[in-house]
Motif scaffolding. Structure first.
Motif, PDB file in Angstrom:
ATOM      1  N   GLN A 442     -30.121  10.690 -12.477  1.00  0.00           N
ATOM      2  CA  GLN A 442     -29.760  12.065 -12.850  1.00  0.00           C
ATOM      3  C   GLN A 442     -28.313  12.101 -13.335  1.00  0.00           C
ATOM      4  N   LYS A 446     -26.786  12.955 -17.045  1.00  0.00           N
ATOM      5  CA  LYS A 446     -25.805  14.037 -17.272  1.00  0.00           C
ATOM      6  C   LYS A 446     -24.590  13.496 -18.007  1.00  0.00           C
ATOM      7  N   GLU A 449     -25.360  12.944 -21.555  1.00  0.00           N
ATOM      8  CA  GLU A 449     -25.428  14.213 -22.289  1.00  0.00           C
ATOM      9  C   GLU A 449     -24.046  14.747 -22.606  1.00  0.00           C
ATOM     10  N   SER A 450     -23.146  14.685 -21.588  1.00  0.00           N
ATOM     11  CA  SER A 450     -21.807  15.242 -21.808  1.00  0.00           C
ATOM     12  C   SER A 450     -21.031  14.391 -22.821  1.00  0.00           C
TER      13      SER A 450
END
Ligand SMILES: Cc1cc2nc3c(=O)[nH]c(=O)nc-3n(C[C@H](O)[C@H](O)[C@H](O)COP(=O)(O)OP(=O)(O)OC[C@H]3O[C@@H](n4cnc5c(N)ncnc54)[C@H](O)[C@@H]3O)c2cc1C
Length: 603
Positions: A442, A446, A449-450
Motif C-alpha cells: 500500500q 502511494k 502515485e505521489s
C-alpha cells in the motif's frame, strides 16, 4: 484500505472474508506473543527429532529426479559461482547448530540424567528434549519417524534453523509440490455409498457433508455476524473432500512462500530482508492461497484450543521440574488464548455422514503420503520444516477428528506436540508477515502515485497527453527536426561549419563530406579552372611529355642561371654592407626568392 483487503477473499471460506480475516488477525495478535515465547524459549518446543538423512525418496529415483542431488536444486542465480559460498543455495539449505542422536530407550536407562550425552550443549535441559515414546499409532496422519529406517533420527534446534529463504527451487521443488497436489484426488472407492460422485444429487451425502463443513466454517469465522450465501460452493467435483485437503496443502505452501519472501536473502549483497516483489508475485495476486493460509490458521487454532484441557497434566520435562512447570504454563497460555474465539472450526461436521469412515481413511492415507513425499525434498532445512509442518497438520487433524474425549489424548507423542505448536507458530508469523506486506505494498503504491503526480508536467496540448514523450525529451524539448536526426558533436560543428543541407544529412554522409573537403582540393582552388583531362592515348602522351619537358627545362634553366644569380646576390649584398659601414645610404635589395611561374602540382 478495507476494499482492497476484501480483494483477498474470493472462493474463500466466507463470502465476505474481510470480517473473518479481521477476526483471525485480531486473534493472532493475542496468541502470537505467547506462541513465540513458547516456541522460542523452551527446550521442549525448540528442538525437534526427525529422521532427516536416512530415508530415501520413495516416489522417484533420487539420482535421476532430485532429492540429495544438488543438480536438482536449481539455484536462484544463474551463476552461483560468482557469489560467496555462504550465500549459495547448497549452503543455505544445510542444517546448522548441534545435533544429538536419539539413542533409544536403553541409552536413557544407562544415562537417565543425560540421555543425549550433552550433545545439544550444556544449556539445554535434555529431559525436555528426549522423546520417550516412539511407538507408532494407527491413528497417525503422519509417518512415524522411526518407521522404516534403522536410525532413530536426530534432534535439531529449530531456533538455529529458521524457516526462511534457502534458494531451493526449480525442477526439484516443482516435482515435490506436484506430487503433493496429486495426492489431492480422492478415490471413488472412498465413497462406497455414493455411486455417482460427479452428480450433485441430494443423495450425495459426502458432498453435503463437505458443504456443511464449509458453511459452518463460514459462519464461525465470521463470528456469526455475516449472512453466508449457501448455494455458491462448488461441490460437484469428482474428488469430494479435495477442497479441505487441498486447502491444507495450499495453505501450507502459501505459508512457506510467505516465510521465504519475508526472510529473504539478497544473494548478491548478503542482506536478509522482506522482499516485497516476492510477495507481490507469489501471494498478493492469489487471494485463494491467502485464504487457505487463514483456513489453516483456524484449523490449527481449533486443534490447539481443543488440546488445552488435556495438556494441564502433561509431563513435558522429566527430571527437570522447574522447566516442566515453566513449559506447561507457556503452553496453557497459548491454548487459553487460542480458545478465546469459540468454535472457530467445527470439526464435528466432517466425516460424520454416510461416507465418514472411508473418507477419513482416505484422507489419512493421503496425508501419510504427503509426509513421505517430504523425504524427496532436496534441501535439508526445507525438508526439516516440510516435515514439521506436515506432522503439525497431521496432528491437528488427528486431534480434531480422532479424539472425541479426553481419555484418548495421551497417545500424542512429543514430536507431534512440538510439530503442532510450531506449525501454529509458523502460521501465526505468516499472518503477521502478510499484514505487514499488505501495508508495505500500500505504502509503495502511494509513494509511486505521489512521485508520478510530482513529475507530471504543465498541462499540455491534448495530442501530447495521449502519447507521452520520453522523460529526456520532456525535460529538454528540441525542435522536431533535430529530434529526428542526431546532430554532429559540438567539436565537429566547430571544425567544419556545415550548410543547412549537411545538418539534415546522416552522420555518415556528413563524415564523408568532411573527409573529401579536407583532403582533396583546398578551398581557395575550388573556383579555379578545371585542369586539362586528356581523352586519347596520344593526347595523354603529349600531355605527359610536355610536363616532363617543362620540368627538365625548368631544372636546367635554373642550374644555368644559378652562378650568375649567386654572383649578383653576393656583389649586391657586399655593396650594401660597405655603404652601410662607411655611412652612406643603403639601397633596397634588388633580388628576392620566388617560385617559378610553372606550378609544382602541374609537374
Ligand atoms: C516441502 C517444501 C519446503 C520448502 N521450503 C522452503 C524453504 O524453507 N525456503 C525456501 O526458500 N524454499 C523452500 N521451498 C521451495 C519453495 O517452496 C519454492 O518451490 C521455490 O521457491 C520455487 O518457487 P516457484 O516460484 O517455482 O513456485 P513454487 O512455490 O514451487 O510453486 C509451484 C507452483 O505451484 C502453484 N502454487 C504456488 N503456491 C501455491 C499455493 N499456495 N497454493 C496452490 N498452488 C500454489 C503455482 O502454480 C506454482 O507455479 C520448499 C519446497 C518444498 C517442496
Amino acid at each position: 484500505s478495507e476494499q482492497e483487503d476484501c480483494a483477498i477473499s474470493p472462493k474463500a471460506i466466507v463470502q465476505d472474508a474481510c470480517a473473518s480475516y479481521a477476526t483471525l488477525d485480531r486473534l493472532n495478535a493475542q496468541v502470537k506473543p505467547a506462541l513465540d515465547d513458547l516456541t522460542q524459549t523452551t527446550d521442549f518446543f525448540s528442538h525437534y527429532r526427525l529422521n532427516l538423512f536416512n530415508k530415501a525418496c520413495p516416489f522417484w529415483n533420487d539420482e535421476g529426479g532430485m532429492c540429495a542431488n544438488i543438480g536438482c536444486a536449481v539455484e536462484t542465480l544463474d551463476n552461483e559461482e560468482d557469489i560467496p559460498e555462504v550465500w549459495r543455495a547448497a549452503e543455505l539449505g544445510k542444517l546448522e547448530g548441534p545435533r544429538a542422536k536419539h539413542l533409544g530407550q536403553s541409552a536413557r536407562k544407562r544415562h537417565p540424567e543425560k540421555p543425549l550425552l550433552g550433545e545439544l550443549g550444556g544449556g539445554v535441559s535434555e529431559g525436555c528434549v528426549f522423546e520417550y515414546d516412539d511407538e507408532c499409532d494407527e491413528r497417525d496422519y503422519c509417518v512415524p519417524e522411526d518407521e522404516s529406517a534403522g536410525s532413530k533420527g536426530d534432534y535439531v534446534s529449530l531456533l538455529r534453523n529458521p524457516e526462511r529463504f534457502t534458494g531451493y527451487g526449480g525442477m526439484g521443488s516443482r516435482q515435490v509440490w506436484d506430487a503433493i497436489y496429486r495426492e489431492n484426488c480422492f478415490q471413488r472407492s472412498s465413497f462406497p455409498h455414493t455411486a455417482d460422485l460427479g452428480s450433485s444429487s441430494p443423495k450425495n451425502l459426502a458432498q453435503q457433508d463437505f458443504k456443511q463443513v464449509l458453511d459452518a466454517a463460514a459462519r464461525q469465522l465470521s463470528n456469526d455476524k455475516l449472512e453466508v450465501p449457501s448455494g455458491d460452493v462448488e461441490t460437484n467435483d469428482e474428488c469430494l473432500e479435495k477442497r479441505v485437503f487441498y486447502r491444507v496443502v495450499s495453505g501450507m505452501h502459501a505459508s512457506i512462500s510467505t516465510h521465504l519472501c519475508w526472510d529473504f536473502l539478497n544473494q548478491t549483497t548478503g542482506e536478509w530482508h522482506p522482499n516485497l516483489s516476492c510477495y507481490a508475485a507469489r501471494l498478493h495476486p492469489f487471494p485463494d492461497r491467502i485464504s487457505n493460509l487463514y483456513f489453516n490458521y483456524a484449523l490449527l487454532t481449533r486443534a490447539v484450543a481443543k488440546l488445552g484441557p488435556y495438556l494441564k497434566d502433561y509431563t513435558f520435562c522429566t527430571g527437570d521440574e522447574v522447566e516442566d512447570i515453566a513449559t506447561r504454563n507457556k503452553v496453557l497460555e497459548v491454548t487459553d488464548r487460542a480458545a478465546t474465539v469459540p468454535q472457530i472450526f467445527d470439526e464435528g461436521l466432517m466425516f460424520v455422514n454416510g461416507e465418514g469412515p472411508s473418507l477419513k481413511e482416505d484422507f489419512r492415507n493421503r496425508f501419510r503420503n504427503v509426509s513421505r513425499i517430504m523425504d524427496c525434498v532436496g534441501c535439508d532445512k526445507c525438508r526439516l520444516w516440510g516435515k514439521i509442518q506436515t506432522s503439525g497438520y497431521g496432528t491437528a487433524l488427528k486431534v480434531l477428528f480422532e479424539f472425541d474425549n479426553a481419555e484418548d489424548l495421551p497417545v500424542l507423542k512429543r514430536t507431534e506436540l512440538v510439530a503442532l505448536f510450531n506449525t501454529h507458530a509458523r502460521l501465526s508469523s505468516s499472518l503477521n508477515a502478510l499484514a505487514k506486506f499488505r501495508d508495505m505494498l500500500q505504502a509503495s503504491k502511494k509513494e509511486q502515485e505521489s512521485e508520478e503526480t510530482k513529475k507530471e508536467p504543465e498541462p499540455e496540448p491534448e495530442e501530447s497527453k495521449k502519447e507521452p514523450e520520453p522523460e529526456e525529451s520532456k525535460k529538454q524539448p528540441e525542435p522536431e527536426e533535430s529530434r529526428k536526426e542526431p546532430e554532429p558533436s559540438p567539436e565537429e560543428s566547430k571544425k567544419e561549419p556545415e550548410s543547412k543541407e549537411s545538418v539534415a544529412a546522416t552522420p555518415n554522409e556528413m563524415k564523408e563530406e568532411k573527409t573529401m573537403g579536407s583532403e582533396s582540393t583546398p578551398p581557395e582552388k575550388k573556383h579555379q579552372k578545371e585542369p586539362f583531362r586528356p581523352q586519347t592515348i596520344t593526347e595523354q602522351f603529349k600531355h605527359e611529355f610536355g610536363l616532363v619537358w617543362d620540368a627538365v627545362a625548368l631544372i636546367t634553366g635554373s642550374w644555368y642561371r644559378a652562378p650568375a644569380a649567386f654572383f649578383h646576390i653576393f656583389s649586391s649584398e657586399t655593396n650594401r654592407f660597405v655603404r652601410f659601414w662607411i655611412g652612406l645610404p643603403v639601397p633596397d635589395r634588388d633580388w628576392s626568392f620566388e617560385w617559378p611561374s610553372l606550378q609544382r602540382d602541374e609537374l
